[in-house]
Design a protein around this motif. Structure first.
Motif, PDB file in Angstrom:
ATOM      1  N   ASP A  84       0.862  -1.180   0.000  1.00 39.45           N
ATOM      2  CA  ASP A  84       0.000   0.000   0.000  1.00 39.45           C
ATOM      3  C   ASP A  84       0.895   1.224   0.000  1.00 39.45           C
ATOM      4  N   THR A  85       0.779   2.066  -1.010  1.00 36.73           N
ATOM      5  CA  THR A  85       1.624   3.259  -1.078  1.00 36.73           C
ATOM      6  C   THR A  85       0.975   4.388  -0.289  1.00 36.73           C
ATOM      7  N   LEU A  86       1.660   4.792   0.796  1.00 37.89           N
ATOM      8  CA  LEU A  86       1.151   5.874   1.646  1.00 37.89           C
ATOM      9  C   LEU A  86       1.249   7.205   0.914  1.00 37.89           C
ATOM     10  N   ARG A  87       0.214   8.017   0.997  1.00 38.23           N
ATOM     11  CA  ARG A  87       0.284   9.391   0.483  1.00 38.23           C
ATOM     12  C   ARG A  87       0.591  10.310   1.650  1.00 38.23           C
ATOM     13  N   LEU A  88       1.696  11.038   1.577  1.00 37.99           N
ATOM     14  CA  LEU A  88       2.069  11.944   2.661  1.00 37.99           C
ATOM     15  C   LEU A  88       2.067  13.364   2.135  1.00 37.99           C
ATOM     16  N   ASP A  89       1.625  14.331   2.992  1.00 35.64           N
ATOM     17  CA  ASP A  89       1.765  15.721   2.555  1.00 35.64           C
ATOM     18  C   ASP A  89       3.021  16.319   3.199  1.00 35.64           C
ATOM     19  N   ALA A  90       3.411  17.498   2.685  1.00 37.95           N
ATOM     20  CA  ALA A  90       4.687  18.078   3.111  1.00 37.95           C
ATOM     21  C   ALA A  90       4.530  18.869   4.406  1.00 37.95           C
ATOM     22  N   SER A  91       3.760  18.331   5.358  1.00 35.51           N
ATOM     23  CA  SER A  91       3.620  18.929   6.685  1.00 35.51           C
ATOM     24  C   SER A  91       4.741  18.388   7.572  1.00 35.51           C
ATOM     25  N   ALA A 148       8.072  10.372   6.445  1.00 37.37           N
ATOM     26  CA  ALA A 148       8.871  10.041   5.256  1.00 37.37           C
ATOM     27  C   ALA A 148      10.326   9.793   5.650  1.00 37.37           C
ATOM     28  N   ALA A 149      10.860  10.632   6.535  1.00 35.29           N
ATOM     29  CA  ALA A 149      12.268  10.492   6.941  1.00 35.29           C
ATOM     30  C   ALA A 149      12.487   9.184   7.695  1.00 35.29           C
ATOM     31  N   THR A 150      11.553   8.830   8.579  1.00 32.84           N
ATOM     32  CA  THR A 150      11.679   7.571   9.330  1.00 32.84           C
ATOM     33  C   THR A 150      11.618   6.383   8.376  1.00 32.84           C
ATOM     34  N   LEU A 151      10.697   6.434   7.441  1.00 35.44           N
ATOM     35  CA  LEU A 151      10.599   5.346   6.460  1.00 35.44           C
ATOM     36  C   LEU A 151      11.927   5.184   5.718  1.00 35.44           C
ATOM     37  N   LEU A 152      12.474   6.297   5.243  1.00 34.52           N
ATOM     38  CA  LEU A 152      13.731   6.235   4.495  1.00 34.52           C
ATOM     39  C   LEU A 152      14.850   5.627   5.331  1.00 34.52           C
ATOM     40  N   ARG A 153      14.967   6.126   6.563  1.00 35.40           N
ATOM     41  CA  ARG A 153      16.043   5.639   7.432  1.00 35.40           C
ATOM     42  C   ARG A 153      15.906   4.137   7.666  1.00 35.40           C
ATOM     43  N   ASN A 154      14.661   3.671   7.673  1.00 36.79           N
ATOM     44  CA  ASN A 154      14.418   2.240   7.919  1.00 36.79           C
ATOM     45  C   ASN A 154      14.400   1.388   6.651  1.00 36.79           C
ATOM     46  N   GLY A 155      14.928   1.943   5.578  1.00 36.51           N
ATOM     47  CA  GLY A 155      15.102   1.104   4.388  1.00 36.51           C
ATOM     48  C   GLY A 155      13.893   1.048   3.473  1.00 36.51           C
ATOM     49  N   ILE A 164       5.902   1.032  -4.175  1.00 38.31           N
ATOM     50  CA  ILE A 164       6.783   1.779  -3.266  1.00 38.31           C
ATOM     51  C   ILE A 164       6.024   2.068  -1.966  1.00 38.31           C
ATOM     52  N   ASP A 165       6.760   2.445  -0.908  1.00 41.45           N
ATOM     53  CA  ASP A 165       6.114   2.569   0.401  1.00 41.45           C
ATOM     54  C   ASP A 165       5.347   3.878   0.570  1.00 41.45           C
ATOM     55  N   ALA A 166       5.859   4.963  -0.016  1.00 37.41           N
ATOM     56  CA  ALA A 166       5.179   6.240   0.185  1.00 37.41           C
ATOM     57  C   ALA A 166       5.542   7.239  -0.892  1.00 37.41           C
ATOM     58  N   VAL A 167       4.660   8.206  -1.073  1.00 38.99           N
ATOM     59  CA  VAL A 167       5.001   9.367  -1.901  1.00 38.99           C
ATOM     60  C   VAL A 167       4.703  10.618  -1.082  1.00 38.99           C
TER      61      VAL A 167
END
Ligand code: TXA
Ligand code: MG
Length: 315
Positions: free
Chosen positions: A3-10, A17-24, A165-168
């Motif tokens: 499931d691709t998470l939709r994130l806003d730039a808040s 988004a940063a935590t996801l990236l750090r966790n691979g 992908i995990d998120a946008v």
């Protein structure tokens, strides 16, 4: 499928988004050029995941994105020329290819075995905030399936990568609209990909000619394969008239058209619109897109580079 998470730039969206990236995990994020598909460049599984999600040949190396010069310099050798270019143009839409530092702990998959690394410090504020929070170097190719049109909106990313992908992270439309200029500095300045920062501007800055690579050169920028940025429709370049059934993409004054890259003939505006308009005309289901000529000067060189790849014969 994921499931691709939709994130806003808040602040919350950025922190997630940063935590996801750090966790691979794989997170698509906006830059001023195009959306990138980010993964932790220190993590083999994350980098392998980028290649898998894109369907990208793994011999094609990735650009690594950084929040600061100090971080960049941990990974590449840094000649005076690099400092000069960075002082003038970073953060911004320019990638530098430099010798990889011995002992740099990047995933080997990032460079696809080359002894050079492509590094970039984007200017987009959402990208900068994300890179700072992630606290790891982020490998990111354009966030599209390999060979397809680069994304300049979050919706474009979802068109080819939803569920892969995990998120946008949605930061709106990209200002520049074309991928970064790539300048090789190892050892001589060479333009490896044209972009918003032109060869003329780099030549002036460095006080020596920055030559464009020729397709026959044995330089390792495999992403410069000819068919690329391809819509589903076939693309006809330098159209001086419209043929029946074609989707019509104009530049400058035009009697009739479906979309106009820039009615006033402005190359900066045309670059920003190019990929969005190719996505839109493709969505009409037309089997052919005809494009009026774009002058081959300044930023027009980069626009024509992308257009000729969109029109190149497919395998
Ligand atoms: O604007 C951009 O540069 C975007 C955003 C997301 O930063 N990224 C991007 O990445 O366009 P990508 O992967 O679609 O294109 C990277 C290009 C490829 O043509 C690749 O072959 C080249 O950079 N490249 C990467 N590492 C290289 C290296 N060490 N030497 C020469 N070319 C390299
Ligand atoms: Mg790409």
């Amino acid at each position: 499928m994921t499931d691709t998470l939709r994130l806003d730039a808040s602040p919350d969206g950025l922190a997630t988004a940063a935590t996801l990236l750090r966790n691979g995990k794989l997170v698509a994020f906006p830059t001023e050029t195009v959306y990138g598909l980010g993964g932790n460049a220190l993590d083999d599984r994350a980098v392998a995941g980028i290649f898998a999600a894109k369907g990208r040949p793994s011999f094609n190396p990735l650009i690594v994105h950084f929040a600061s010069l100090e971080a960049v310099r941990e990974y590449v050798e840094w000649p005076d020329m690099a400092q000069r270019v960075a002082d003038a143009l970073w953060p911004g839409p320019l990638t530098l290819v430099l010798p990889l530092r011995a002992g740099a702990k990047l995933s080997k998959l990032v460079t696809a075995g080359l002894d050079t690394l492509a590094v970039r410090m984007p200017a987009n504020p959402v990208a900068r905030a994300l890179l700072e929070l992630a606290e790891v170097p982020v490998a990111a190719p354009s966030a599209n399936r390999s060979g397809r049109i680069s994304p300049t909106r979050a919706a474009h990313v979802l068109e080819t990568l939803d569920g892969r992908i995990d998120a946008v992270l949605d930061g709106g439309a990209c200002d520049v609209g074309l991928e970064s200029t790539i300048l090789g500095l190892a050892p001589r300045p060479r333009l490896l990909r044209p972009g918003r920062i032109t060869a003329e501007a780099l030549t002036e800055l460095l006080g020596r000619p920055v030559v464009e690579r020729k397709d026959t050169d044995q330089i390792s920028a495999p992403g410069q394969m000819s068919s690329h940025y391809a819509p589903n429709a076939h693309v006809r370049l330098n159209a001086m008239d419209w043929q029946p059934g074609e989707a019509r993409l104009a530049f400058g004054p035009a009697e009739s058209c479906d979309l106009n890259l820039s009615p006033g003939g402005d190359l900066i505006e045309a670059a920003a619109n190019l990929f969005e308009y190719l996505y839109r005309l493709d969505a009409t289901g037309a089997s052919r897109i005809a494009v009026m000529p774009v002058p081959h000067v300044g930023l027009g060189v980069a626009i024509n580079d992308r257009l000729s790849r969109a029109a190149a014969p497919r395998d």
